[in-house]
Write a protein that holds these residues in place. Structure first.
Motif, PDB file in Angstrom:
ATOM      1  N   LEU A 141     -55.923  50.142  12.159  1.00 15.84           N
ATOM      2  CA  LEU A 141     -55.322  51.124  11.239  1.00 15.84           C
ATOM      3  C   LEU A 141     -54.177  50.507  10.439  1.00 15.84           C
ATOM      4  CD1 LEU A 141     -55.130  54.245  13.610  1.00 15.84           C
ATOM      5  CD2 LEU A 141     -56.994  53.613  12.070  1.00 15.84           C
ATOM      6  N   ASP A 142     -54.442  49.387   9.794  1.00 19.63           N
ATOM      7  CA  ASP A 142     -53.400  48.693   9.037  1.00 19.63           C
ATOM      8  C   ASP A 142     -53.208  49.370   7.678  1.00 19.63           C
ATOM      9  OD1 ASP A 142     -51.562  47.002   7.943  1.00 19.63           O
ATOM     10  OD2 ASP A 142     -52.685  45.161   8.327  1.00 19.63           O
ATOM     11  N   ALA A 143     -52.587  50.535   7.709  1.00 18.87           N
ATOM     12  CA  ALA A 143     -52.369  51.301   6.485  1.00 18.87           C
ATOM     13  C   ALA A 143     -51.506  50.555   5.471  1.00 18.87           C
ATOM     14  CB  ALA A 143     -51.773  52.666   6.814  1.00 18.87           C
ATOM     15  N   PRO A 144     -50.435  49.845   5.869  1.00 17.69           N
ATOM     16  CA  PRO A 144     -49.667  49.107   4.855  1.00 17.69           C
ATOM     17  C   PRO A 144     -50.523  48.114   4.075  1.00 17.69           C
ATOM     18  CG  PRO A 144     -48.389  49.299   6.860  1.00 17.69           C
ATOM     19  CD  PRO A 144     -49.762  49.812   7.183  1.00 17.69           C
ATOM     20  N   HIS A 188     -45.921  52.530   6.901  1.00 15.03           N
ATOM     21  CA  HIS A 188     -45.531  51.898   8.167  1.00 15.03           C
ATOM     22  C   HIS A 188     -46.740  51.818   9.085  1.00 15.03           C
ATOM     23  CE1 HIS A 188     -41.979  53.787   6.390  1.00 15.03           C
ATOM     24  NE2 HIS A 188     -41.330  52.753   6.871  1.00 15.03           N
ATOM     25  N   HIS A 189     -46.892  50.696   9.762  1.00 14.23           N
ATOM     26  CA  HIS A 189     -47.995  50.584  10.715  1.00 14.23           C
ATOM     27  C   HIS A 189     -47.806  51.616  11.816  1.00 14.23           C
ATOM     28  CE1 HIS A 189     -50.654  48.944  13.821  1.00 14.23           C
ATOM     29  NE2 HIS A 189     -51.322  48.417  12.804  1.00 14.23           N
ATOM     30  N   TYR A 190     -48.899  52.251  12.216  1.00 13.28           N
ATOM     31  CA  TYR A 190     -48.787  53.393  13.126  1.00 13.28           C
ATOM     32  C   TYR A 190     -48.119  53.028  14.452  1.00 13.28           C
ATOM     33  CZ  TYR A 190     -52.484  51.913  16.346  1.00 13.28           C
ATOM     34  OH  TYR A 190     -53.214  51.237  17.294  1.00 13.28           O
ATOM     35  N   ARG A 191     -48.242  51.776  14.910  1.00 10.92           N
ATOM     36  CA  ARG A 191     -47.643  51.407  16.198  1.00 10.92           C
ATOM     37  C   ARG A 191     -46.178  51.012  16.084  1.00 10.92           C
ATOM     38  NH1 ARG A 191     -49.361  46.997  18.719  1.00 10.92           N
ATOM     39  NH2 ARG A 191     -50.880  46.189  17.223  1.00 10.92           N
ATOM     40  N   ALA A 192     -45.692  50.853  14.870  1.00  8.82           N
ATOM     41  CA  ALA A 192     -44.315  50.395  14.673  1.00  8.82           C
ATOM     42  C   ALA A 192     -43.322  51.536  14.861  1.00  8.82           C
ATOM     43  CB  ALA A 192     -44.156  49.807  13.275  1.00  8.82           C
ATOM     44  N   ASP A 193     -42.165  51.212  15.410  1.00  9.18           N
ATOM     45  CA  ASP A 193     -41.023  52.126  15.368  1.00  9.18           C
ATOM     46  C   ASP A 193     -40.307  51.879  14.036  1.00  9.18           C
ATOM     47  OD1 ASP A 193     -41.604  52.959  17.963  1.00  9.18           O
ATOM     48  OD2 ASP A 193     -40.237  51.495  18.870  1.00  9.18           O
ATOM     49  N   TRP A 194     -39.939  52.937  13.353  1.00  4.78           N
ATOM     50  CA  TRP A 194     -39.292  52.765  12.055  1.00  4.78           C
ATOM     51  C   TRP A 194     -38.305  53.888  11.803  1.00  4.78           C
ATOM     52  CZ3 TRP A 194     -40.628  56.477   8.166  1.00  4.78           C
ATOM     53  CH2 TRP A 194     -41.757  57.267   8.456  1.00  4.78           C
ATOM     54  N   GLU A 195     -37.537  53.754  10.742  1.00  7.35           N
ATOM     55  CA  GLU A 195     -36.469  54.717  10.457  1.00  7.35           C
ATOM     56  C   GLU A 195     -36.718  55.425   9.135  1.00  7.35           C
ATOM     57  OE1 GLU A 195     -31.630  55.199  10.648  1.00  7.35           O
ATOM     58  OE2 GLU A 195     -32.615  53.341  11.286  1.00  7.35           O
ATOM     59  N   TRP A 196     -36.568  56.720   9.167  1.00  7.24           N
ATOM     60  CA  TRP A 196     -36.692  57.535   7.951  1.00  7.24           C
ATOM     61  C   TRP A 196     -35.399  57.446   7.153  1.00  7.24           C
ATOM     62  CZ3 TRP A 196     -40.390  60.228   5.387  1.00  7.24           C
ATOM     63  CH2 TRP A 196     -39.964  61.111   4.384  1.00  7.24           C
ATOM     64  N   THR A 197     -35.532  57.133   5.885  1.00  5.90           N
ATOM     65  CA  THR A 197     -34.383  57.087   4.989  1.00  5.90           C
ATOM     66  C   THR A 197     -34.779  57.681   3.644  1.00  5.90           C
ATOM     67  OG1 THR A 197     -34.944  54.907   4.090  1.00  5.90           O
ATOM     68  CG2 THR A 197     -33.530  54.955   6.059  1.00  5.90           C
TER      69      THR A 197
END
Length: 409
Positions: A367-370, A317-326
């Motif tokens: 920091l585009d890790a994806p 996930h990009h560090y600035r994105a809000d995301w959900e753990w599943t």
């Protein structure tokens, strides 16, 4: 206070690229050019419930910052605090019938274990709020002497009007600030304050709570924001390169900290770039201690999850994105780790120099890790489908993933 041991960072051929990163204060990308020594301050945990995936995602982001800088052959001065005295810590200790110092020490030790397992590079200076108090008191006294602070019923408040740049970090209007202040530890409704947004610098001693000698301030304990300011000024000085933390710290914490420092020194800016990581949710709501909807790194580790897979789940996930753990997020990371390890286990493979440059470019671009993961995925897929004849390629890939992404294959 000591940090945790550092894992080795392999040297890669060539040299990395300068970091372009999103600056909250300007609302756009900036190229960070630190000179030979890069300076970064990342706000640490309040040690009463560590380390959840939201914590890990934030520290992973700033670990990547360090790895990009190391790849440009710079030295790094990295400072992180531990807020080992604060209302939430005291409230949790009281709720559980536990001594607050024991709770803080236990959770800080667990945090160190998790950071070590995740191969996060440690700060050179890891400073607790309690140990910083002797340096905090003189700063609050100076603010009082200059008229940038005032006393209200024994408590000392900072006047936000003392800093002409107040509001420039978060870019929020007064009403938005007031709402967030009430949600995030402020007291905008307290009668007698010059401005509802004025934050506390020194809390006068309360019955039944710990307190320290505050010199002319009287006994008490420091406010949240001045803690980080004192530590940062002591170890980094003004104008350091990156102030980092979760996006929920932009206001009030980083806004207030910048104003404290600027009022103290008369210099601007406190930090050259303000960088904030997104929030991680669980079951549709942001992970938070108050909600109790937390996934702990230590729980995953005890269940046998490879820390490298946990780290890959963050990097997806990009560090600035809000995301959900599943569960799916973790399952995909476990599968990716297995593919990568199988790919680098072969004696030869497709040429990998282009991959090194792709990963460098991705990380230097905010920091585009994806995108970096996708580049490694492509190499691993080519290895699986056609293989190659470059005997050094698997080693190059393994060292690149280790050095730049912090994942040991």
């Amino acid at each position: 206070m000591h940090a945790w041991p550092a894992s080795d960072v392999p040297a890669l051929p060539g040299k990395g690229r300068d970091l372009r990163i999103h600056d909250t204060a300007t609302g756009g990308p900036v190229t960070v050019d630190p000179g030979p020594v890069a300076r970064i301050y990342v706000c640490g945990i309040t040690p009463y419930d560590a380390t959840h995936i939201g914590h890990a995602a934030t520290y992973n982001a700033f670990d990547l910052v360090q790895r990009v800088w190391l790849d440009t052959q710079r030295q790094i001065q990295y400072v992180q605090n531990v807020t080992d005295i604060d209302d939430p810590l005291l409230e949790r200790a009281a709720r559980d019938g536990e001594d607050w110092t024991g709770l803080a020490e236990r959770e800080t030790a667990l945090f160190r274990e998790d950071m070590t397992a995740l191969r996060m590079l440690p700060p050179q200076h890891y400073i607790g709020a309690v140990e910083a108090i002797p340096g905090i008191v003189p700063l609050v006294e100076r603010l009082c002497e200059s008229g940038a602070a005032y006393v209200l019923d024994g408590d000392v408040y900072f006047s936000v009007e003392a800093d002409p740049h107040f509001g420039e970090v978060s870019g929020l209007d007064a009403e938005a600030m007031r709402l967030l202040s009430a949600e995030r530890g402020g007291d905008p409704e307290r009668p007698g304050k010059k401005n509802p947004l004025d934050p506390m610098l020194w809390m006068a001693a309360r019955e039944g709570e710990p307190d320290w000698d505050g010199g002319s301030l009287g006994r008490g304990r420091p406010g949240w924001h001045i803690e980080c300011v004192a530590i940062a000024l002591d170890h980094l000085g003004m104008g350091f390169d990156v102030q980092g933390g979760g996006s929920d710290l932009a206001f009030p914490h980083h806004e207030m900290g910048a104003s404290h420092a600027q009022a103290l020194t008369g210099e601007y800016p406190f930090a050259k770039a303000y960088v904030h990581a997104g929030m991680v949710a669980l079951d549709g709501a942001k992970m938070s201690k108050s909600k109790g909807n937390l996934v702990f790194v230590s729980t995953l580790r005890r269940a046998g999850v490879d820390p490298a897979a946990i780290r890959l789940s963050l990097l997806a996930h990009h560090y600035r994105a809000d995301w959900e753990w599943t569960d799916k997020v973790l399952d995909e990371a476990v599968a990716r780790l297995a593919r990568w390890r199988a790919a680098v286990s072969r004696p030869d493979g497709p040429a990998a120099q282009d991959l090194v440059e792709e990963v460098r470019e991705a990380l230097s671009n905010d920091l585009d890790a994806p995108a970096a993961l996708a580049a490694v995925d492509r190499w691993a897929a080519l290895q699986e489908s056609t293989g190659g004849t470059d005997e050094g390629a698997p080693g190059v890939v393994s060292r690149t993933v280790d050095a730049l992404l912090g994942v040991a294959l």
